[in-house]
Design an enzyme around this catalytic site. Structure first.
Site, PDB file in Angstrom:
ATOM      1  N   ASN A  18      50.087   0.692  43.156  1.00 55.96           N
ATOM      2  CA  ASN A  18      49.825  -0.662  42.607  1.00 55.96           C
ATOM      3  C   ASN A  18      49.091  -0.579  41.262  1.00 55.96           C
ATOM      4  O   ASN A  18      47.991  -1.089  41.084  1.00 55.96           O
ATOM      5  CB  ASN A  18      49.061  -1.540  43.615  1.00 55.96           C
ATOM      6  CG  ASN A  18      47.684  -1.023  43.964  1.00 55.96           C
ATOM      7  OD1 ASN A  18      47.418   0.170  43.853  1.00 55.96           O
ATOM      8  ND2 ASN A  18      46.801  -1.918  44.393  1.00 55.96           N
ATOM      9  N   ASP A  73      40.885   4.667  51.252  1.00 52.29           N
ATOM     10  CA  ASP A  73      41.297   3.520  50.436  1.00 52.29           C
ATOM     11  C   ASP A  73      40.376   3.400  49.212  1.00 52.29           C
ATOM     12  O   ASP A  73      39.968   2.301  48.828  1.00 52.29           O
ATOM     13  CB  ASP A  73      41.291   2.223  51.255  1.00 52.29           C
ATOM     14  CG  ASP A  73      41.954   1.057  50.527  1.00 52.29           C
ATOM     15  OD1 ASP A  73      42.518   1.269  49.433  1.00 52.29           O
ATOM     16  OD2 ASP A  73      41.904  -0.072  51.046  1.00 52.29           O
ATOM     17  N   HIS A 102      44.582   1.542  56.863  1.00 50.75           N
ATOM     18  CA  HIS A 102      43.256   0.909  57.050  1.00 50.75           C
ATOM     19  C   HIS A 102      43.167  -0.137  58.176  1.00 50.75           C
ATOM     20  O   HIS A 102      42.846  -1.297  57.934  1.00 50.75           O
ATOM     21  CB  HIS A 102      42.742   0.306  55.742  1.00 50.75           C
ATOM     22  CG  HIS A 102      43.715  -0.499  54.924  1.00 50.75           C
ATOM     23  ND1 HIS A 102      44.561  -1.431  55.451  1.00 50.75           N
ATOM     24  CD2 HIS A 102      43.934  -0.492  53.583  1.00 50.75           C
ATOM     25  CE1 HIS A 102      45.270  -1.966  54.474  1.00 50.75           C
ATOM     26  NE2 HIS A 102      44.909  -1.402  53.336  1.00 50.75           N
ATOM     27  N   HIS A 105      43.398   4.794  45.280  1.00 53.47           N
ATOM     28  CA  HIS A 105      43.856   4.078  44.083  1.00 53.47           C
ATOM     29  C   HIS A 105      43.267   4.791  42.871  1.00 53.47           C
ATOM     30  O   HIS A 105      42.058   4.765  42.667  1.00 53.47           O
ATOM     31  CB  HIS A 105      43.375   2.624  44.127  1.00 53.47           C
ATOM     32  CG  HIS A 105      43.966   1.871  45.280  1.00 53.47           C
ATOM     33  ND1 HIS A 105      45.146   1.188  45.194  1.00 53.47           N
ATOM     34  CD2 HIS A 105      43.549   1.737  46.558  1.00 53.47           C
ATOM     35  CE1 HIS A 105      45.430   0.628  46.364  1.00 53.47           C
ATOM     36  NE2 HIS A 105      44.470   0.955  47.211  1.00 53.47           N
ATOM     37  N   LEU A 106      44.144   5.437  42.093  1.00 55.45           N
ATOM     38  CA  LEU A 106      43.660   6.177  40.925  1.00 55.45           C
ATOM     39  C   LEU A 106      43.901   5.408  39.629  1.00 55.45           C
ATOM     40  O   LEU A 106      43.486   5.837  38.561  1.00 55.45           O
ATOM     41  CB  LEU A 106      44.289   7.572  40.875  1.00 55.45           C
ATOM     42  CG  LEU A 106      44.023   8.443  42.121  1.00 55.45           C
ATOM     43  CD1 LEU A 106      44.587   9.842  41.927  1.00 55.45           C
ATOM     44  CD2 LEU A 106      42.541   8.513  42.462  1.00 55.45           C
ATOM     45  N   HIS A 108      45.310   7.840  50.964  1.00 57.60           N
ATOM     46  CA  HIS A 108      45.199   6.469  50.482  1.00 57.60           C
ATOM     47  C   HIS A 108      44.104   6.342  49.425  1.00 57.60           C
ATOM     48  O   HIS A 108      42.934   6.098  49.745  1.00 57.60           O
ATOM     49  CB  HIS A 108      44.878   5.567  51.685  1.00 57.60           C
ATOM     50  CG  HIS A 108      45.010   4.115  51.395  1.00 57.60           C
ATOM     51  ND1 HIS A 108      45.095   3.176  52.393  1.00 57.60           N
ATOM     52  CD2 HIS A 108      45.078   3.427  50.246  1.00 57.60           C
ATOM     53  CE1 HIS A 108      45.206   1.968  51.856  1.00 57.60           C
ATOM     54  NE2 HIS A 108      45.191   2.100  50.551  1.00 57.60           N
ATOM     55  N   HIS A 140      50.290  -2.042  54.250  1.00 57.82           N
ATOM     56  CA  HIS A 140      49.055  -2.839  54.260  1.00 57.82           C
ATOM     57  C   HIS A 140      49.373  -4.044  55.143  1.00 57.82           C
ATOM     58  O   HIS A 140      50.013  -4.991  54.705  1.00 57.82           O
ATOM     59  CB  HIS A 140      48.712  -3.263  52.836  1.00 57.82           C
ATOM     60  CG  HIS A 140      47.468  -4.096  52.738  1.00 57.82           C
ATOM     61  ND1 HIS A 140      46.491  -3.868  51.809  1.00 57.82           N
ATOM     62  CD2 HIS A 140      47.027  -5.155  53.461  1.00 57.82           C
ATOM     63  CE1 HIS A 140      45.513  -4.751  51.956  1.00 57.82           C
ATOM     64  NE2 HIS A 140      45.828  -5.552  52.952  1.00 57.82           N
TER      65      HIS A 140
HETATM   66  O1  DOR Z   1      40.427  -3.498  49.083  1.00 55.22           O
HETATM   67  C1  DOR Z   1      41.512  -3.221  48.624  1.00 55.22           C
HETATM   68  N1  DOR Z   1      41.641  -2.811  47.352  1.00 55.22           N
HETATM   69  N2  DOR Z   1      42.589  -3.348  49.380  1.00 55.22           N
HETATM   70  C2  DOR Z   1      43.834  -3.228  48.875  1.00 55.22           C
HETATM   71  O2  DOR Z   1      44.769  -3.372  49.589  1.00 55.22           O
HETATM   72  C3  DOR Z   1      44.044  -2.954  47.458  1.00 55.22           C
HETATM   73  C4  DOR Z   1      42.880  -2.286  46.887  1.00 55.22           C
HETATM   74  C5  DOR Z   1      42.922  -2.256  45.401  1.00 55.22           C
HETATM   75  O3  DOR Z   1      43.962  -1.927  44.825  1.00 55.22           O
HETATM   76  O4  DOR Z   1      41.879  -2.524  44.789  1.00 55.22           O
END
Ligand code: DOR
Length: 416
Positions: A86, A297, A224, A54-55, A52, A171
């Site tokens: 996302n 995350d 999470h 986010h790149l 998990h 999520h």
């Molecule tokens: O804290 C978070 N940031 N939760 C998420 O579900 C998305 C993520 C994000 O993309 O910044």
């Protein structure tokens, strides 16, 4: 050929060496040949797997990109990273999956296994082309960042993904209950006068999703988990034999809603930081096996975005470089080294149905050397991630990765 000398295996004090050839582990304590790296008495483990992160590529590369994110992952001891879809555009198109994989392969950092969106544009209504996304190399399906409000769509997604033998990760927050909540709903949010996000937002959504798993028999991974109540619901579902797995993030174990008294949006994350009782309960879940794995995350944003006020700032904490040192320093004694390593290696692999990471001859040479003893201060200026700030700045942590090898190649080596 590469030999790493002067390394220990977890639980042993003997200094050994491991030889790597053509991307695979050749064996232990063989005659030294080829390139040699001194492991300096560190502990060798399989490189970690992150389910998990986010790149931010494509489209939000001011926050992070593949090069910075996968370098950060390698510095954190990770050999494999599942990136979240996302992005802008959303990863709901096989061509984007292929492009990400191809680009990451050229970087020589951590391996990338991109997740694809479950629904078109992550809008939650129309399923994406799941079989084409799988064929392009998508590792799993998720609308993470969004919350799958339409239960029927998720049900159809589970049926479809199940038939493809793919995991859906969710999520799990009910958007109508979360409403505009920016932190955990409770005495602290009331004292601060900030809109709260109640335990029920997570618990009710997890309960709904367990029923969809019961209905479809398909594999679902809950991302999470932040509340004791939601963990109980997952535990009960597991007791019924449902194919459910779950992850917990180090930030939900090490920080609580008390941190929001600072009004600093660095602590704003979704789901939110909860109470100490929740954190303690989740830690017990790591110990008793009801939590399957750790995940960070890793959610980088620009500093300017996180300097906005709590109502406006985006959610997310980025700390893939700190996950192991943080967990080892804070919870090493309770968890023990073997369990902690399992939660970051074998645990995530089992969630995905991937081969279990191993240090035996013939296994892929994805390994990390950890310095379990030396305390070092967290200095975010040195992060590989573009998000060069962190709640743990200045803390003294032990357990820093000194060397990460991916497919037999050096993906990270500490320089100082
Ligand atoms: O804290 C978070 N940031 N939760 C998420 O579900 C998305 C993520 C994000 O993309 O910044």
């Amino acid at each position: 050929m590469l030999t790493i000398t002067n390394i220990k295996r977890a639980g042993s004090d003997a200094l050994e060496s491991i030889t790597i050839e053509e991307g695979l582990i050749k064996g232990w304590n063989l005659p030294v040949e080829g390139k040699v790296i001194d492991g300096q008495g560190g502990t060798l483990a399989p490189a970690f797997t992150e389910l998990h992160a986010h790149l931010r590529e494509p489209g939000q590369t001011e926050k992070e990109d593949l090069a910075s994110g996968l370098a950060a992952a390698a510095a954190g001891g990770y050999g494999t990273v599942v990136s979240m879809p996302n992005t802008r555009p959303v990863v709901d198109d096989p061509a984007i999956v292929r492009a990400l994989i191809e680009k990451a392969q050229g970087l020589g950092l951590a391996r990338l296994r991109p997740a694809a969106a479950l629904t078109k544009g992550q809008q939650g209504e129309q399923l994406a082309e799941l079989s084409y996304l799988k064929a392009a190399g998508a590792a799993m399906f998720t609308d993470d960042g969004q919350t799958n409000e339409n239960a029927r769509t998720l049900r159809l997604g589970l049926e479809y993904a199940g038939s493809l033998d793919m995991v859906i990760s969710v999520h799990a927050e009910d958007a109508s209950l979360r409403a505009g909540g920016v932190m955990n709903e409770g005495p602290v949010s009331e004292a601060l006068g900030l809109p709260g996000n109640p335990v029920a937002a997570e618990a009710a959504r997890v309960a709904r999703d367990m029923e969809l798993v019961a209905q479809t028999g398909a594999r679902l991974h809950v991302q999470h988990l932040s509340t004791a109540r939601a963990l109980d619901i997952v535990r009960e579902a597991k007791g019924r034999g449902l194919p459910v797995t779950c992850e917990v993030c180090p930030h939900h174990l090490t920080l609580t809603d008390e941190a929001l008294r600072s009004f600093d949006a660095i602590y704003k994350v979704a789901p939110p930081l909860r109470t100490q009782a929740d954190a303690d309960y989740l830690l017990q879940g790591l110990l008793d096996g009801s939590v399957d794995c750790l995940a960070t995350d890793h959610a980088p944003h620009t500093r300017a975005e996180k300097e906005r006020d709590l109502l406006e700032a985006p959610s997310g904490i980025a700390y893939i470089e700190l996950a192991f040192p943080l967990m080892w320093t804070r919870f090493g004694e309770q968890l023990g080294l073997d369990r902690l390593i399992d939660l970051m290696t074998v645990g995530p692999a089992r969630v995905m149905g991937w081969p279990e990471p191993s240090l035996e001859a013939g296994a892929p040479a994805d390994v990390v050397v950890l310095d379990l003893q030396t305390e070092r201060e967290v200095n975010p200026a040195q992060f590989k991630s573009k998000a060069k700030f962190t709640p743990w700045a200045g803390e003294r942590l032990r357990g820093w990765p000194t060397l990460t090898i991916v497919a037999g190649q050096v993906a990270y080596q500490r320089q100082d």
